[in-house]
Design an enzyme around this catalytic site. Sequence first.
Site, PDB file in Angstrom:
ATOM      1  N   ASP A   1      24.964  29.064  55.290  1.00 63.27           N
ATOM      2  CA  ASP A   1      23.902  28.919  56.297  1.00 63.27           C
ATOM      3  C   ASP A   1      24.564  28.913  57.669  1.00 63.27           C
ATOM      4  O   ASP A   1      25.605  28.269  57.873  1.00 63.27           O
ATOM      5  CB  ASP A   1      23.133  27.615  56.068  1.00 63.27           C
ATOM      6  N   LEU A   2      23.979  29.661  58.626  1.00 62.73           N
ATOM      7  CA  LEU A   2      24.551  29.728  59.975  1.00 62.73           C
ATOM      8  C   LEU A   2      24.148  28.502  60.787  1.00 62.73           C
ATOM      9  O   LEU A   2      22.954  28.161  60.856  1.00 62.73           O
ATOM     10  CB  LEU A   2      24.077  30.995  60.685  1.00 62.73           C
TER      11      LEU A   2
ATOM     12  N   ASP B   1      18.575  32.743  57.806  1.00 62.99           N
ATOM     13  CA  ASP B   1      20.017  32.800  57.996  1.00 62.99           C
ATOM     14  C   ASP B   1      20.763  32.270  56.776  1.00 62.99           C
ATOM     15  O   ASP B   1      21.883  31.771  56.882  1.00 62.99           O
ATOM     16  CB  ASP B   1      20.416  32.003  59.241  1.00 62.99           C
TER      17      ASP B   1
END
Length: 462
Positions: A321-322, A364
């Site tokens: 996950d960003l 994301d």
Amino acid sequence: MIGTKPRFIFGYLFSLGIVAVGVILGTVFWLTARLDQLEQKGVENVVELMVTEKVERVKASTADYAHWNLAYELVIGNDSEGLHDNLGSGATESDLFDQIVILNSNSKITHVYDSTGTVGSPAEFDLQSILPFLAKLKETTPADYITVSGIGLVNGTYGAIAATRITPDYLANSASARLPVMLGINLFNEDALQAIARLTQGTGYAITPIGNPPADPGIELVGPYGAPVAQLVWTHNQAGTALRMEIMPGLLLVCFGIFGICLFAARYFHQQSKALERAMTVASTDQLTGLLNRSGLDEALRAPKVKARVDAGHVAVIYLDLNGFKQLNDAYGHEDGDQALRITAERLRNAVRPHDLVVRLGGDEFICMVFDQVPGAAARAVSDRILINHIGPIHFAAHEEVLTASVGVALGEPGLAWETLLVRADKAMYEAKRRKLGTAVFHEAGNRSTGRTEKTGATFAA
């Protein structure tokens, strides 16, 4: 479209049929011609090997006969009976030689032993034919035990010739010693050529003077100095051409059938297959990043090879996950957000191995499926590369940003369901996000929580 442009459709299918038939016929002609070429090359290799073997055998036999104390003493002593029994019998009573020629130290022929019946005395032997071998031999010294070999013309027949000094051990180191010479000859007579023909299934084998260019098929026969002196030629057995003529009637029937099928069906099936392929690609691929989407992931999990690896526990799931992606979207808009997702996808592709899978689950969030019999070690290496790749900034039109990644890893176990494995990786990712670690967090089954940090990551208990 079929109703409005029938002539166009007919012309297209007609052309497609012609192309298909042309490809089939062209392929058959090329394959059979190639078969002829390969067979010819194979025959050339066999013939060349047989010629080389003949020359090498005469060379070795001549050296074996001549490099012998007794042979020297028999020649020096002019012991005719001993020479016949110990040297001449190699031609008269065995198949090692067709002719054996003995010359004294003055290069005068003293004895000729012949199994072909063509030479009855030394005076009848063609001395000119062996002069190149004697000249080449004079360039060497007795101490080197050199045997000069090659192809030459002997009394009208080509043969393998070997010349060497009759050298006893006690004179081997005398560079100036005047020693007698022995020549061993094995002719390419009609029987020898027929033996080659039987082995290669060719016809018309003959030895001719060297041509320019050499005949095809044919091989060059070289003399003592390595220059071509003749060529061995034959008529090639064209098996490919014979096969083509044999199958041509049936092949033409097949081509007419294919042509008819193309006329009536090719365009329809082509269009349908293309439409289906496009639909499947759109359905299983994330249009922004080009990665697999959830639908593509489901399709991949149904593949027998992937399912077997998951069931065996030879898989690790890396959940990513960003960090800061929402803030980037809010501050700069979706265009920069899309750019960040595309670059992230490319970084993930570069981090995994060719047989691993990368999937965009949505937003994301991404996962990498790492397949390995030792999934733990492989997942650590891949997750390290992922984190290293995300150190670099992402360049946008007017600014650059560093988007770190929260990475969670779950390792497969035999019999562990895919859904459970994915949930574990998700939990490990959220644990990494909560701790704000710069390393991957590995899920560890158990009832006790741990904050232990290892060199390549951290673990936590569910």
